[in-house]
Design a protein around this motif. Structure first.
Motif, PDB file in Angstrom:
ATOM      1  N   GLY A 128       6.808  49.145   0.322  1.00  0.00           N
ATOM      2  CA  GLY A 128       7.117  47.755   0.003  1.00  0.00           C
ATOM      3  C   GLY A 128       6.139  46.775   0.595  1.00  0.00           C
ATOM      4  O   GLY A 128       6.065  45.627   0.148  1.00  0.00           O
ATOM      5  N   THR A 129       5.375  47.211   1.625  1.00  0.00           N
ATOM      6  CA  THR A 129       4.297  46.365   2.132  1.00  0.00           C
ATOM      7  C   THR A 129       3.237  46.259   1.042  1.00  0.00           C
ATOM      8  O   THR A 129       3.095  47.144   0.196  1.00  0.00           O
ATOM      9  CB  THR A 129       3.681  46.976   3.406  1.00  0.00           C
ATOM     10  N   VAL A 130       2.476  45.183   1.062  1.00  0.00           N
ATOM     11  CA  VAL A 130       1.489  44.989   0.003  1.00  0.00           C
ATOM     12  C   VAL A 130       0.137  44.644   0.610  1.00  0.00           C
ATOM     13  O   VAL A 130       0.040  43.861   1.558  1.00  0.00           O
ATOM     14  CB  VAL A 130       1.962  43.888  -0.983  1.00  0.00           C
ATOM     15  N   LEU A 131      -0.902  45.286   0.074  1.00  0.00           N
ATOM     16  CA  LEU A 131      -2.283  44.976   0.446  1.00  0.00           C
ATOM     17  C   LEU A 131      -2.850  44.025  -0.605  1.00  0.00           C
ATOM     18  O   LEU A 131      -2.757  44.303  -1.811  1.00  0.00           O
ATOM     19  CB  LEU A 131      -3.136  46.251   0.486  1.00  0.00           C
ATOM     20  N   VAL A 132      -3.453  42.932  -0.151  1.00  0.00           N
ATOM     21  CA  VAL A 132      -3.956  41.928  -1.092  1.00  0.00           C
ATOM     22  C   VAL A 132      -5.370  41.518  -0.716  1.00  0.00           C
ATOM     23  O   VAL A 132      -5.793  41.649   0.436  1.00  0.00           O
ATOM     24  CB  VAL A 132      -3.051  40.676  -1.129  1.00  0.00           C
ATOM     25  N   SER A 133      -6.078  40.986  -1.705  1.00  0.00           N
ATOM     26  CA  SER A 133      -7.382  40.392  -1.442  1.00  0.00           C
ATOM     27  C   SER A 133      -7.204  39.174  -0.548  1.00  0.00           C
ATOM     28  O   SER A 133      -6.238  38.407  -0.710  1.00  0.00           O
ATOM     29  CB  SER A 133      -8.045  39.965  -2.748  1.00  0.00           C
ATOM     30  N   PRO A 134      -8.136  38.963   0.396  1.00  0.00           N
ATOM     31  CA  PRO A 134      -8.001  37.803   1.290  1.00  0.00           C
ATOM     32  C   PRO A 134      -8.019  36.494   0.505  1.00  0.00           C
ATOM     33  O   PRO A 134      -8.773  36.330  -0.462  1.00  0.00           O
ATOM     34  CB  PRO A 134      -9.238  37.916   2.198  1.00  0.00           C
ATOM     35  N   ASP A 135      -7.151  35.572   0.928  1.00  0.00           N
ATOM     36  CA  ASP A 135      -7.133  34.208   0.398  1.00  0.00           C
ATOM     37  C   ASP A 135      -6.895  34.156  -1.110  1.00  0.00           C
ATOM     38  O   ASP A 135      -7.348  33.252  -1.790  1.00  0.00           O
ATOM     39  CB  ASP A 135      -8.458  33.509   0.735  1.00  0.00           C
ATOM     40  N   SER A 171     -14.983  53.722  -5.135  1.00  0.00           N
ATOM     41  CA  SER A 171     -14.252  52.562  -5.653  1.00  0.00           C
ATOM     42  C   SER A 171     -13.205  53.039  -6.645  1.00  0.00           C
ATOM     43  O   SER A 171     -13.329  54.112  -7.244  1.00  0.00           O
ATOM     44  CB  SER A 171     -15.198  51.561  -6.319  1.00  0.00           C
ATOM     45  N   VAL A 172     -12.162  52.231  -6.811  1.00  0.00           N
ATOM     46  CA  VAL A 172     -11.085  52.516  -7.759  1.00  0.00           C
ATOM     47  C   VAL A 172     -10.737  51.214  -8.465  1.00  0.00           C
ATOM     48  O   VAL A 172     -10.561  50.176  -7.820  1.00  0.00           O
ATOM     49  CB  VAL A 172      -9.824  53.072  -7.050  1.00  0.00           C
ATOM     50  N   ARG A 173     -10.639  51.263  -9.786  1.00  0.00           N
ATOM     51  CA  ARG A 173     -10.220  50.082 -10.545  1.00  0.00           C
ATOM     52  C   ARG A 173      -8.898  50.371 -11.231  1.00  0.00           C
ATOM     53  O   ARG A 173      -8.615  51.499 -11.621  1.00  0.00           O
ATOM     54  CB  ARG A 173     -11.290  49.679 -11.570  1.00  0.00           C
ATOM     55  N   GLY A 174      -8.051  49.318 -11.343  1.00  0.00           N
ATOM     56  CA  GLY A 174      -6.744  49.503 -11.939  1.00  0.00           C
ATOM     57  C   GLY A 174      -6.829  49.638 -13.453  1.00  0.00           C
ATOM     58  O   GLY A 174      -7.787  49.201 -14.069  1.00  0.00           O
ATOM     59  N   VAL A 175      -5.853  50.329 -14.060  1.00  0.00           N
ATOM     60  CA  VAL A 175      -4.646  50.885 -13.437  1.00  0.00           C
ATOM     61  C   VAL A 175      -5.003  52.232 -12.837  1.00  0.00           C
ATOM     62  O   VAL A 175      -5.666  53.043 -13.477  1.00  0.00           O
ATOM     63  CB  VAL A 175      -3.522  51.059 -14.464  1.00  0.00           C
ATOM     64  N   THR A 229     -10.224  45.848  -8.385  1.00  0.00           N
ATOM     65  CA  THR A 229     -11.025  46.979  -7.910  1.00  0.00           C
ATOM     66  C   THR A 229     -11.018  47.005  -6.388  1.00  0.00           C
ATOM     67  O   THR A 229     -11.179  45.963  -5.751  1.00  0.00           O
ATOM     68  CB  THR A 229     -12.474  46.863  -8.416  1.00  0.00           C
ATOM     69  N   ILE A 230     -10.811  48.188  -5.827  1.00  0.00           N
ATOM     70  CA  ILE A 230     -10.908  48.387  -4.379  1.00  0.00           C
ATOM     71  C   ILE A 230     -12.139  49.245  -4.114  1.00  0.00           C
ATOM     72  O   ILE A 230     -12.359  50.264  -4.786  1.00  0.00           O
ATOM     73  CB  ILE A 230      -9.658  49.079  -3.806  1.00  0.00           C
ATOM     74  N   ARG A 231     -12.938  48.838  -3.125  1.00  0.00           N
ATOM     75  CA  ARG A 231     -14.141  49.575  -2.758  1.00  0.00           C
ATOM     76  C   ARG A 231     -14.082  49.942  -1.279  1.00  0.00           C
ATOM     77  O   ARG A 231     -13.492  49.209  -0.471  1.00  0.00           O
ATOM     78  CB  ARG A 231     -15.391  48.743  -3.028  1.00  0.00           C
ATOM     79  N   VAL A 232     -14.701  51.057  -0.942  1.00  0.00           N
ATOM     80  CA  VAL A 232     -14.827  51.427   0.463  1.00  0.00           C
ATOM     81  C   VAL A 232     -15.598  50.329   1.189  1.00  0.00           C
ATOM     82  O   VAL A 232     -16.637  49.866   0.716  1.00  0.00           O
ATOM     83  CB  VAL A 232     -15.548  52.777   0.616  1.00  0.00           C
ATOM     84  N   GLY A 233     -15.077  49.906   2.325  1.00  0.00           N
ATOM     85  CA  GLY A 233     -15.691  48.821   3.082  1.00  0.00           C
ATOM     86  C   GLY A 233     -15.050  47.468   2.843  1.00  0.00           C
ATOM     87  O   GLY A 233     -15.302  46.521   3.593  1.00  0.00           O
TER      88      GLY A 233
END
Length: 586
Positions: free
Chosen positions: A255-262, A233-237, A205-209
């Motif tokens: 091709g760049t990827v955004l990921v959760s930290p750590d 917020s948006v949850r996959g898929v 899930t991605i959330r604003v902020g």
């Protein structure tokens, strides 16, 4: 939301089909409309209603180019999507790009889809259905339902919606709590907003902020859109557009990827299992497609079904990830399943063969990972997608380190031998740091959890539990000293004789401290109680007495007499007078 990708040969009606299903045109570029040819990825969506009237929610379609020149773009659209529509034209034979797209879907592990034969108004669709069925029979889409439609007349679209509804209901729901990994397939700039990127979110899930990462660089989610609507917020898929503001890294592109930290390990080397036509020789520099990313790799075969890939650019990959290897020359593709995103180095001759044998039975569970690695950081396992709980019986956890039961058992035995090797009578305990160095362990914190009988920890040192008395070698040395002093208790042996007995200075110091010998000076060693016996002998002399008289009475040399008398003075047994004579106290 559901996300479906199209696949198939150029000009077989993929975009027309999407347009008929959604009412929107996936071709957004003027050149695409002018040429009637998809060049870039297109995105449209609609609400899907089941035949019984139930709404299955929104379905987003990723329309990919079918021309061979745009295969990389097509794979970027297909890569993260779990469901596909393979589109074949009724009035055309089975074409190379359809075969290539099907091979790619199979390699990527796509098991949910629909076979759509278009242009049913222009030719009998039965031969095209039969031929496509033959091609699908050897892939993961062998059980996909087949539908014949006409995008121009609308015939068969209700059947297609029904088939899609059945397929989408069978797709497993992803974990909304999973770590985010969003492969970017488009970047653009919006005036007054800044950088916006789009992609297919497979899980999480991605959330604003939220703060996400591009490599090591953090970026903030300043806004979200999904299917053209602002959301919190948006949850996959899901298809999602992410507003990164005006300070997004310039390096962000397809091709760049955004990921959760750590949450992910950026890997450059991985061991994989290959599927596909394994009779074809794997080229040295194939292209790896994963998610929306594409990178050249250096491939080293490990047996017939496995390979080691060295990536030109690091990617956040996990165990079990599916990808595709493509030979740009022959257009051969191989499926890739990541078995180890953090493999050990290959060194000496024969290591590749040994590694291939290990990969043949590689286990992604924690027990199998520990057995394969022996010693590993729990954080690394977590980043590459291996759960670290529950810990298998016999395993050892020390801070962030994990030891397999087999490695722990070997180390416990090695630890006993190391303590026996490093401990001395002077210092019977060994520090964890010294033992870690001796056993080639990366952290001294690994030592205490391995301590078990006959070892114990005392005063921050590892010691061996022993029965009362000395170790056999030391006991023999003390017995030899006693034999030498039996008839002449004050005739301390010289350095050569002490060395023969195995009484080096450190050993003597330890034996003195534990009361097994009396060291009156460096190199002057007597038996315990010799000082008391010497006082009794000296008490029989006329008081006070000289050093010469004492030496003669004790039957020893000046080398021994002088330090022995000094010891008697220090311990209060004798008193040294101003004229250098002595008298026994009391």
């Amino acid at each position: 939301m559901h996300v479906v990708a199209t696949a198939g040969h150029v000009d077989h009606g993929k975009s027309t089909l999407v347009r008929a299903l959604t009412g929107s045109d996936p071709d957004r570029l003027e050149e695409e409309r002018r040429r009637g040819l998809s060049i870039e990825l297109g995105y449209c969506w609609t609400e899907l209603v089941a035949p019984d009237g139930r709404s299955l929610g929104d379905v987003a379609f990723v329309d990919v180019p079918g021309h061979s020149r745009f295969v990389s773009t097509a794979l970027a659209g297909v890569g993260p999507v779990p469901v596909a529509m393979l589109v074949v034209a009724a009035d055309d034979p089975w074409m190379p790009q359809a075969a290539e797209h099907l091979a790619a879907l199979d390699a990527l592990g796509v098991r949910h889809g629909v076979l759509v034969v278009t242009r049913s108004d222009l030719a009998d669709p039965a031969p095209a259905v039969a031929r496509a069925r033959e091609e699908l029979a050897h892939t993961g889409l062998r059980d996909a339902p087949a539908v014949t439609v006409s995008g121009r007349t609308g015939a068969g679209l209700d059947d297609l919606r029904a088939a899609l509804a059945g397929v989408l209901e069978s797709v497993p729901q992803p974990d909304p709590e999973a770590a985010v990994r969003l492969w970017i397939d488009r970047r653009f700039t919006v005036h007054g907003t800044g950088t916006v990127v789009t992609g297919t979110l497979p899980a999480g899930t991605i959330r604003v902020g939220d703060t996400l990462c591009v490599g090591d660089e953090p970026v903030r989610v300043r806004g979200l859109e999904s299917l053209g609507r602002p959301v919190e917020s948006v949850r996959g898929v899901a298809r999602v557009a992410v507003d990164l503001g005006g300070r997004a890294p310039e390096a962000i592109s397809r091709g760049t990827v955004l990921v959760s930290p750590d949450a992910f390990e950026a890997v450059t080397t991985l061991d994989v299992r290959l599927t596909g036509d394994l009779t074809q020789r794997l080229p040295e520099r194939p292209v790896l497609h994963v998610g929306a990313a594409m990178t050249t790799v250096r491939a080293r075969p490990l047996g017939d079904r496995h390979a080691r890939l060295a990536l030109e650019h690091p990617l956040p990959l996990r165990l079990g990830d599916r990808a595709l290897l493509r030979d740009p020359g022959s257009r051969t593709v191989w499926g890739v399943r990541v078995l180890d995103p953090a493999p050990p180095p290959l060194g000496r001759r024969g290591s590749a063969r040994t590694r291939a044998a290990a990969l043949a039975s590689y286990d992604g569970a924690l027990a199998g990972q520990l057995a394969a690695r022996g010693l590993v950081r729990a954080d690394l396992l977590r980043r590459i997608g291996v759960p670290t709980e529950p810990l298998p019986a016999g395993s050892v956890r020390a801070g962030d380190w994990l030891l397999s039961p087999e490695r722990a058992a070997r180390l416990r035995a090695d630890l006993v031998a190391a303590v026996d090797r490093l401990a001395t009578p002077l210092q019977p305990g060994v520090t964890p740091a010294a033992l870690a160095h001796e056993l080639d362990l990366p952290d001294a914190a690994l030592v205490p959890p391995l301590v078990a009988p006959p070892l114990r920890i005392e005063e921050a040192r590892v010691r061996r539990d022993r029965a009362p008395g000395l170790p056999p070698a030391l006991a023999r040395a003390v017995e030899g000293l006693a034999a030498d002093l039996r008839d002449a208790p004050f005739a301390a042996p010289d350095a050569g004789r002490l060395a023969q007995l195995g009484l080096d200075p450190k050993t003597v110091a330890a034996l003195h401290r534990t009361g097994h010998v009396l060291r009156v000076a460096e190199g002057v060693v007597l038996l315990p109680g010799a000082d008391e016996e010497a006082r009794d002998v000296l008490r029989g002399l006329p008081q006070p007495f000289t050093t010469s008289q004492a030496r003669q009475a004790l039957g020893t040399s000046r080398r021994v007499a002088l330090p022995l008398l000094a010891h008697l003075d220090r311990t209060g047994r004798t008193l040294r007078l101003p004229d250098d004579r002595r008298q026994v106290r009391g």
